[in-house]
Each structure stands twice: as C-alpha cells, then as structure tokens.
Scaffold this motif. Structure first.
Motif, PDB file in Angstrom:
ATOM      1  N   LYS A 173       0.827  -1.223   0.000  1.00 38.97           N
ATOM      2  CA  LYS A 173       0.000   0.000   0.000  1.00 38.97           C
ATOM      3  C   LYS A 173       0.855   1.265   0.000  1.00 38.97           C
ATOM      4  O   LYS A 173       0.489   2.249  -0.630  1.00 38.97           O
ATOM      5  N   LYS A 174       2.005   1.236   0.693  1.00 38.98           N
ATOM      6  CA  LYS A 174       2.891   2.411   0.689  1.00 38.98           C
ATOM      7  C   LYS A 174       3.436   2.713  -0.704  1.00 38.98           C
ATOM      8  O   LYS A 174       3.735   3.855  -1.007  1.00 38.98           O
ATOM      9  N   SER A 175       3.541   1.682  -1.524  1.00 38.76           N
ATOM     10  CA  SER A 175       4.040   1.882  -2.883  1.00 38.76           C
ATOM     11  C   SER A 175       3.033   2.657  -3.727  1.00 38.76           C
ATOM     12  O   SER A 175       3.392   3.211  -4.765  1.00 38.76           O
ATOM     13  N   GLY A 176       1.763   2.659  -3.287  1.00 38.82           N
ATOM     14  CA  GLY A 176       0.716   3.362  -4.043  1.00 38.82           C
ATOM     15  C   GLY A 176       0.323   2.660  -5.319  1.00 38.82           C
ATOM     16  O   GLY A 176      -0.353   3.229  -6.170  1.00 38.82           O
ATOM     17  N   GLU A 177       0.734   1.395  -5.473  1.00 36.78           N
ATOM     18  CA  GLU A 177       0.482   0.688  -6.726  1.00 36.78           C
ATOM     19  C   GLU A 177      -0.582  -0.382  -6.640  1.00 36.78           C
ATOM     20  O   GLU A 177      -0.849  -1.047  -7.622  1.00 36.78           O
ATOM     21  N   SER A 178      -1.177  -0.606  -5.497  1.00 35.45           N
ATOM     22  CA  SER A 178      -2.176  -1.657  -5.408  1.00 35.45           C
ATOM     23  C   SER A 178      -3.413  -1.268  -6.195  1.00 35.45           C
ATOM     24  O   SER A 178      -3.986  -0.205  -6.001  1.00 35.45           O
ATOM     25  N   ALA A 179      -3.844  -2.159  -7.061  1.00 35.07           N
ATOM     26  CA  ALA A 179      -5.051  -1.939  -7.863  1.00 35.07           C
ATOM     27  C   ALA A 179      -6.297  -2.296  -7.069  1.00 35.07           C
ATOM     28  O   ALA A 179      -7.395  -2.054  -7.525  1.00 35.07           O
TER      29      ALA A 179
END
Length: 181
Positions: A173-179
């Motif tokens: 989630k910290k990566s901001g990439e979860s779809a």
C-alpha cells in the motif's frame, strides 16, 4: 561433424547473457522478451515458499486477499496451469506479472529448484526496475546466497501470520500501486 549433431540453443543464461544461434532467432527472442516486460501487472504480490511452510503462507494469503490485494498463490492455479511448463509460467509471474514478491525463506526454500527460480526471477525484477520489489520473510535465519546481509526482512520466527500479512500489506500500500485498495 554433421548438422544433425549440432544443438542450437537460445535463451537467457544467468539472467542476462543471451545465447542465440542465428540473427533471426535473436530478433524473435528480443521481441518476445520486450513483450513480456510490457505485460500488465496481474498481481499485487506473488507468494514464493517451500511446501513445508504452506499452512502458514496460506493463512497469510487469506488475510492479504481479504484486505483486497490480488495475490498469486500457486495452489489456487493448479487447474489453470495443468499440462503447462510451470518453470516458464512461474518465471513470468514472478518477474513480470506481479508488483511484489514475498519470499518465505527457510532451509527448505534454499534446497528447492522451484523456489530458487522464483527468487531469482524476483531478484531480476529488482534489477530491471531499480526498485526493491522483493519482500523477504525469514522463518529460521537462513541466508540467501548473494543477498546483501544488510537487507531488512520480516523475521517470522516469533510473529503470527496476521502480523506478517500486515507487514506485506503496508509495503504494497505504501508503494501506491495496489489496484485493489
């Protein structure tokens, strides 16, 4: 030596040395490689583990899935991949089709060809992207050869599955990439 005694081999050796016998084969190989690298990411996280840790990892998978992540967990795909080359399928999933890989490291993990191939594909993803995409979860203090000893990992010796899942979830989630937020 007659032509029937010649073995033509092309592919990737050790992740970055290409071996092709003709220019056409090299061009076809490069096109296939480029197409694979452009694949969309089907999974937020792929789970790589030895079968001896399957019960623990399955519980982590359930928690991550319930939290909305799209998780690759091999037993979920047994029917889909029957009669296919699993080394090739898993290589593509771990290197190209997952955003992150959680490697559940143990003595047994280091002894198996499949798991080490999954780790190597994930490590190559790190090299390709220049970002850390491998989440190490360690069961027993085993060391992966060539892995920087200063790499931070999740020590699973004294924590429960829910805590491991929480660590993985936070990283994704910290990566901001979860779809699947």
């Amino acid at each position: 030596m007659s032509p029937s005694n010649i073995v033509e081999n092309f592919g990737i050796l050790n992740g970055n040395i290409e071996q092709c016998s003709t220019k056409d084969e090299k061009n076809n190989f490069q096109k296939e490689k480029n197409a694979s690298q452009k694949m969309r990411k089907d999974y937020d996280v792929a789970l790589s583990y030895a079968s001896e840790q399957q019960v623990f990892v399955n519980r982590v998978r359930k928690i991550l899935s319930e939290e909305g992540l799209h998780v690759f967990y091999a037993p979920d795909c047994e029917q889909e991949y029957k009669a296919q080359d699993m080394f090739e399928k898993f290589y593509k999933i771990f290197r190209y089709q997952s955003k992150f890989t959680a490697c559940f490291i143990s003595k047994e993990y280091l002894e198996k060809d499949y798991t080490m191939q999954e780790y190597e594909a994930s490590y190559l993803k790190n090299r390709d992207t220049g970002e850390n995409r491998v989440i190490i979860v360690n069961f027993d203090g085993s060391k992966i050869p060539y892995l920087d000893p200063d790499i931070n990992y999740i020590d699973a010796r004294n924590i429960r599955e829910v805590q491991v899942a929480d660590h993985i979830l936070n990283i994704v989630k910290k990566s901001g990439e979860s779809a699947y937020e």
